[in-house]
Write a protein that holds these residues in place. Sequence first.
Motif, PDB file in Angstrom:
ATOM      1  N   ALA A  20      19.371  -9.938  -1.280  1.00 31.66           N
ATOM      2  CA  ALA A  20      18.461  -9.395  -2.290  1.00 31.66           C
ATOM      3  C   ALA A  20      17.241  -8.682  -1.703  1.00 31.66           C
ATOM      4  N   PRO A  21      16.556  -9.220  -0.685  1.00 35.33           N
ATOM      5  CA  PRO A  21      15.379  -8.508  -0.160  1.00 35.33           C
ATOM      6  C   PRO A  21      15.702  -7.120   0.383  1.00 35.33           C
ATOM      7  N   PHE A  22      16.848  -6.969   1.016  1.00 34.93           N
ATOM      8  CA  PHE A  22      17.222  -5.683   1.598  1.00 34.93           C
ATOM      9  C   PHE A  22      17.645  -4.695   0.520  1.00 34.93           C
ATOM     10  N   LEU A  23      18.333  -5.199  -0.495  1.00 33.07           N
ATOM     11  CA  LEU A  23      18.730  -4.332  -1.603  1.00 33.07           C
ATOM     12  C   LEU A  23      17.515  -3.839  -2.377  1.00 33.07           C
ATOM     13  N   LYS A  24      16.500  -4.691  -2.463  1.00 32.31           N
ATOM     14  CA  LYS A  24      15.277  -4.298  -3.171  1.00 32.31           C
ATOM     15  C   LYS A  24      14.489  -3.255  -2.390  1.00 32.31           C
ATOM     16  N   GLU A  25      14.382  -3.425  -1.083  1.00 32.62           N
ATOM     17  CA  GLU A  25      13.528  -2.558  -0.280  1.00 32.62           C
ATOM     18  C   GLU A  25      14.201  -1.259   0.120  1.00 32.62           C
ATOM     19  N   SER A  42      16.086 -15.786 -10.042  1.00 37.73           N
ATOM     20  CA  SER A  42      15.924 -14.386  -9.615  1.00 37.73           C
ATOM     21  C   SER A  42      14.994 -13.594 -10.527  1.00 37.73           C
ATOM     22  N   LYS A  43      14.663 -14.150 -11.669  1.00 38.76           N
ATOM     23  CA  LYS A  43      13.960 -13.375 -12.690  1.00 38.76           C
ATOM     24  C   LYS A  43      12.583 -12.885 -12.250  1.00 38.76           C
ATOM     25  N   ASN A  44      11.819 -13.741 -11.576  1.00 38.28           N
ATOM     26  CA  ASN A  44      10.462 -13.352 -11.163  1.00 38.28           C
ATOM     27  C   ASN A  44      10.477 -12.295 -10.073  1.00 38.28           C
ATOM     28  N   LEU A  45      11.377 -12.455  -9.096  1.00 38.31           N
ATOM     29  CA  LEU A  45      11.430 -11.520  -7.975  1.00 38.31           C
ATOM     30  C   LEU A  45      12.145 -10.220  -8.318  1.00 38.31           C
ATOM     31  N   TYR A  46      13.167 -10.318  -9.175  1.00 35.46           N
ATOM     32  CA  TYR A  46      13.998  -9.152  -9.498  1.00 35.46           C
ATOM     33  C   TYR A  46      14.159  -9.042 -11.018  1.00 35.46           C
ATOM     34  N   PRO A  47      13.073  -8.740 -11.712  1.00 35.97           N
ATOM     35  CA  PRO A  47      13.098  -8.733 -13.188  1.00 35.97           C
ATOM     36  C   PRO A  47      14.035  -7.693 -13.795  1.00 35.97           C
ATOM     37  N   ASP A  48      14.373  -6.651 -13.033  1.00 37.29           N
ATOM     38  CA  ASP A  48      15.245  -5.601 -13.569  1.00 37.29           C
ATOM     39  C   ASP A  48      16.730  -5.937 -13.429  1.00 37.29           C
TER      40      ASP A  48
END
Length: 352
Positions: A20-25, A42-48
């Motif tokens: 997840a961190p790499f996909l986000k950045e 996951s909701k707080n870190l990846y709300p979308d």
Amino acid sequence: MQLVKVGLCAFGMSGKIFHAPFLKEHPGFFLSAVVERSREDSKNLYPDATIHRSVREMLQNADIEIVVVNTPVQTHFEYTKMALEAGKNVIVEKPFTVNATEAEELVRLAENKNLFLSVYQNRRFDRDYLQVQKIISEGKLGNIREVEIRFDRFRTEASGKEHKENPSQSGSGSVHDLGSHLVDQATQLFGYPEKLFADVFSMKGEAFANDYFEILLYYKDTLRVRLKSSVFTKEDHFAYKIFGDKGSFLQERTDNQENELAAGAIPINGKDWMQPLKESDGILNYSDENSESIRVLTSSQPGNYMNYYQQIYEHIVFGYALPSLGNEVIQNMKIIEASLESSKKGKVIELN
């Protein structure tokens, strides 16, 4: 920039730290969906990202182009097959599958569907392994004759992870878990061996899956490669020992990406987000062209797991080579299977 939508099959340690961190950045990816059966971590870190309660439910999302199968190894075959049949490209965590037969079926299915299948062999992007690769490629060691690669831990108590420690579950144990890294590095560096002999057992007792192994790979041209792992190793060893006819190289296991990510570090796309080492982590001792002995303390450069996802993106957009494609990692599964067979029968196993 083309945006590639990705679905994550689980949000446990692997999802939170390695994916997840790499996909986000990475600006080319969008984490579109996450499977969480009962929680919403996951909701707080990846709300979308849409939260789904099952993999089957997530696969109904037509926009997802890549599915990351990061569930326990015992489910890799089932979920990867489901994703491919749903028309999704797949990244599957290591170990690829429980056995080589499953791996071969998935590779055939991906080829028939004209989809890609990549195994997340992230340790190819560790600083220590990259340094070993660099030193060997420079040729200062001459012809390599003997190699030892270790991945040790000090975990003498049960972890509570049934899929890794229950001996009744296929695919559990260190040979699949850590061995999948060591076997992959050996085959990346030296190719496929001719035969092997292995000693595999559980130091914690019969109630646990294997937590110790020593695998001796036999190569032609007088090369021997030893892969070793133990959970009763409190004092660190050199993780890599490379001996050639012109010199030797010793390399510590110093990559700290996993620990930094677990502590909340944010990987930066396109840059080395890990700090350089303050001290040396290797010893190179070789003879130069004048037969003069040279001993050098070496320092490896930062590794970067983002480079795996960058290669995935470049494959999608530009058609560049796919990292750790499934067809390649099938060979690793055959070595893992042969190692378990060798230890059980107490004999050398020929590899075709």
